[in-house]
Design a protein around this motif. Structure first.
Motif: not given
Lengths: 213, 213
Positions: A141-155, A195-202
């Motif tokens: 994320s910090e390196a800017g290579v991840l799409r906006e809004g993508v988080t760990v919980t997407d795994i 992305l249309p809906v947010p990822a799951l929270d933890v």
DNA sequence: CCTAAATGGAATGAGGCATTCCGCTTAGTG
DNA sequence: CACTAAGCGGAATGCCTCATTCCATTTAGG
């Protein structure tokens, strides 16, 4: 008072061999058929009777726990390996490829991870997973290579999706690579709509991974 | 000789009502719990006893077939609707969104489509699906809006993947939209690497969709 | 009121599977 | 080699879950 040692030392050699065989058979059968494989299947694969299974393990559950506690650790290790890769994006890709590859070859492992084992919720898996994978995502994320809004919980959903692909094609054991590639393209930074809906929270992530079936 | 008509006419009014209720209950219960729901569940949901279920249907299987033959037709109709959309890409997106939305709300429907019902292979589904969806993909391909190498048979694994997401989050019934968006981004033409392994061919697609579990 | 249609839900029967039991086998010892 | 307890195989047990059947009881509708 080496009572235990004494008992261990006098364990018959054939019994020890069977013990090995059983572990291996359990690994293979659960990998191929999933955790609903019967102890009969496992015993047969090992070339012994069911009785012998119970000489080595107290219950089916114990077998599974013994087997997949180790497996879980090995996955956590894979994550650590990915973290050592310099390029943050390559690290992400590697993480998914290694982990997916392991899961593609082991249906029991998938069921353990996705909470489709018949046992109660095991929060530990979800917990550790988030903890260990987070740095990987944070760095990307910090390196800017991840799409906006993508988080760990997407795994979570991503591995659930890949699981669907594994089960669809015994005949094409590597088909998942095609769809993982598709997903990874979608995860990468670029000129895209949000992305249309947010990822799951933890919290929801934990629930989702431990929801019984 | 309106013998049947006569019998039909004399059907008791309460019986006819129960018949309706049962159909509706079956729809709802299978949608929520999947095809492994028991007839007891359905009877209870309809407010009748199991005996009454058997007055209206010969077997569990007959209920399922009655219910999902209709459902299958409606999906095929959805495809036709998408085909009427001018923009080939929007048509593809619409097709996936409508179909996924239906399946997200009906676990029984998913199982039918993915061949996870307990019944033998039903080639009909795979066959018709390819036949009907092909024009949608062909048109998009010709218009150059589809990524190189993407084919109709990709819909199998894609719906299998989405199924994994549905089952992961009762608490977030629309979570699938996030991952469908990811996938659609990956399907779209653009400056991307080729996909690593080829899609299923049509024969393999049929096998994959009808493989028992 | 009467009666055939309809009903509920207990009973049946089949199947699957973990776990237990016990009479037989055999490794390892003296 | 003979002996004995550790090990073993796999039949038997017990528990479930379900679809399906049956029949004593209820009720719609003439």
């Amino acid at each position: 008072m080496p009572i235990d040692e004494h008992l261990a030392r006098t364990k018959r050699r054939d019994a020890a061999l069977n013990s090995e065989r059983l572990m291996q058979a359990a690994r293979e059968v659960f990998a191929r058929q999933g955790l609903s494989a019967t102890l009969e299947d496992i015993a047969q694969h090992a070339g012994v009777g069911v009785g012998t299974v119970y000489r080595n393990f107290a219950s089916k559950r114990e077998i599974i726990e013994t087997l997949y506690d180790a497996a879980l650790d090995s996955v956590l290790a894979d994550v650590q390996t990915a973290l050592e890769i310099q390029d943050p994006w390559v690290a992400i890709v590697t993480f998914f490829e290694v982990t997916a590859s392991n899961q593609a070859q082991d249906r029991g492992l998938c069921e353990t991870f996705l909470g489709h084992d018949g046992f109660g919720p095991d929060e530990r898996i979800a917990e550790e997973l988030v903890a260990v994978v987070s740095p990987l995502f944070d760095r990307a994320s910090e390196a800017g290579v991840l799409r906006e809004g993508v988080t760990v919980t997407d795994i979570g959903p991503i591995f659930a999706m890949l699981d669907g692909v594994y089960r669809m094609s015994d005949a094409r054991p590597d088909l998942w690579r095609r769809y993982l590639a598709l997903i990874l393209d979608g995860l990468r930074a670029g000129d895209r709509p949000a992305l249309p809906v947010p990822a799951l929270d933890v919290a929801a992530f934990k629930t989702a991974l431990t929801a019984a079936d």
